[in-house]
Design an enzyme around this catalytic site. Structure first.
Site, short mmCIF file in Angstrom:
data_model
loop_
_atom_site.label_atom_id
_atom_site.label_comp_id
_atom_site.label_asym_id
_atom_site.label_seq_id
_atom_site.Cartn_x
_atom_site.Cartn_y
_atom_site.Cartn_z
CE1 TYR A 183 21.25 -38.86 -11.47
CE2 TYR A 183 22.14 -40.86 -10.53
CZ TYR A 183 22.26 -39.79 -11.38
OH TYR A 183 23.39 -39.66 -12.14
CE LYS A 185 24.23 -38.90 -8.35
NZ LYS A 185 25.07 -39.00 -9.52
CD GLU A 234 30.82 -33.34 -13.48
OE1 GLU A 234 31.03 -33.89 -12.39
OE2 GLU A 234 29.71 -32.85 -13.79
CG LEU A 275 27.11 -34.45 -9.00
CD1 LEU A 275 25.67 -33.98 -9.15
CD2 LEU A 275 27.18 -35.95 -9.00
N1 PDD Z 1 27.45 -40.68 -10.98
N2 PDD Z 1 29.86 -36.29 -11.87
C1 PDD Z 1 28.85 -36.89 -12.52
C2 PDD Z 1 28.33 -36.26 -13.76
C3 PDD Z 1 28.32 -38.10 -12.02
O1 PDD Z 1 27.28 -38.68 -12.66
C4 PDD Z 1 28.88 -38.68 -10.85
C5 PDD Z 1 28.37 -39.97 -10.26
C6 PDD Z 1 29.94 -38.01 -10.22
C7 PDD Z 1 30.59 -38.54 -8.97
O2 PDD Z 1 29.75 -38.34 -7.84
P1 PDD Z 1 29.82 -39.30 -6.56
O3 PDD Z 1 31.24 -39.33 -6.14
O4 PDD Z 1 28.94 -38.66 -5.59
O5 PDD Z 1 29.36 -40.67 -7.01
C8 PDD Z 1 30.39 -36.81 -10.75
C9 PDD Z 1 26.79 -41.83 -10.42
C10 PDD Z 1 27.67 -42.85 -9.81
C11 PDD Z 1 25.81 -42.38 -11.45
O6 PDD Z 1 25.18 -41.57 -12.11
O7 PDD Z 1 25.65 -43.60 -11.55
#
Ligand code: PDD
Length: 282
Positions: free
Chosen positions: A32, A146, A178, A202
């Site tokens: 996703y 992801k 993270e 991620l």
């Molecule tokens: N999640 N690390 C993890 C484990 C995450 O689930 C996310 C973002 C990020 C940040 O990635 P980005 O900057 O591309 O949003 C890092 C999204 C927002 C979610 O699962 O809703």
């Protein structure tokens, strides 16, 4: 924001139906993206579509759409849902097949997209920052993908929530990886540290933006993991994600960080990020 996209059609959410044999439902076999939309335009769309492709490659799944098809359907969905600020969600699963761990042959992936109102980052995070707790990183070894299989992240985030915290900061082999749903940064003597892009984190799109901003503005930044000890002694701690932007963590495991208020490096980064947001849309 009642309109969704499913396998070539725009439908209302209650019309959109997926088979109970979808491998996303039965096996969590899907990937996703979450993309922020500002004033009807996607922020960093190219980066998100590239990461979607990388995630699909990582799980050996076919991309059901070319980038130009994604771009067109995303534009249409944003418009159907009234433009403005949205949180766009894309999901691809391996498709519908009798339940079996082995990949099915010749199956069409399920492509789904929806959008929700993008909640503005609460003012209290800007003025006071937010709380986090540290927890063991119980996730798998491919956190760079992801994947929709978010049970570990959900358990961690729930534990943080029950402790009155916004986020869980995850420790693997003594190092900060993270957050449960965000990338993490610490500031030590003016230098920003964030874990490097590998299978333990991620590759956040917001993280890429933070690094670009830091480099363009002479804020020292190093892609290097810090130890749990360094985290606990950090001058500043931040998290970032597409929906939260960059948030200062001012309480860690119940102890104040940076005197319990967002620190000076975060103040600079947030101001620069707000400017960048206006440019990075497409
Ligand atoms: N999640 N690390 C993890 C484990 C995450 O689930 C996310 C973002 C990020 C940040 O990635 P980005 O900057 O591309 O949003 C890092 C999204 C927002 C979610 O699962 O809703």
């Amino acid at each position: 924001m009642d309109k969704v996209y499913l396998n070539g059609e725009f439908l209302t959410a209650d019309q959109a139906k997926v088979s109970v044999f979808d491998r996303g439902f039965l096996l969590g076999d899907g990937v996703y993206e979450v993309i922020p939309v500002y004033a009807g335009k996607c922020f960093q769309l190219d980066g998100h579509l590239l990461r979607l492709q990388t995630s699909l490659n990582g799980v050996r799944m076919k991309n059901p759409h070319s980038n130009s098809e994604w771009q067109a359907l995303i534009k249409q969905l944003i418009e159907l849902n009234g433009g403005g600020d949205q949180s766009l969600y894309l999901q691809v699963t391996r498709g519908v097949a009798p339940r079996d761990h082995i990949f099915p042959e010749g199956v069409t992936p399920t492509a789904f997209a929806m959008s929700n109102p993008l909640q503005p980052v609460p003012e209290k995070y800007k003025t006071k920052g937010a709380a986090a707790i540290t927890l063991a990183d119980i996730r798998w070894q491919n956190c760079n993908i992801k994947a929709i299989t978010l049970l570990p992240n959900s358990l961690l985030k729930q534990q943080a929530h029950e402790a009155g915290a916004l986020e869980a900061l995850l420790i693997r082999d003594g190092y900060l990886t993270e957050g449960a749903a965000s990338n993490a940064y610490v500031v030590i003597q003016g230098t920003i540290y964030t874990a490097p892009k590998d299978e333990k984190v991620l590759p956040g799109i917001t993280r890429d933006v933070v690094i670009d901003i830091a480099k363009a503005n002479n804020l020292p930044i190093i892609e290097q993991a810090v130890t749990e000890q360094q985290l606990k002694q950090a001058d500043e701690i931040w998290i970032s994600s597409s929906t939260k932007e960059v948030v200062a963590i001012t309480q860690l495991d119940g102890e104040a960080v940076a005197g319990g208020v967002p620190g000076p490096v975060w103040q600079k980064m947030d101001a620069l990020y707000q400017q960048y947001k206006l440019k990075g849309v497409a």
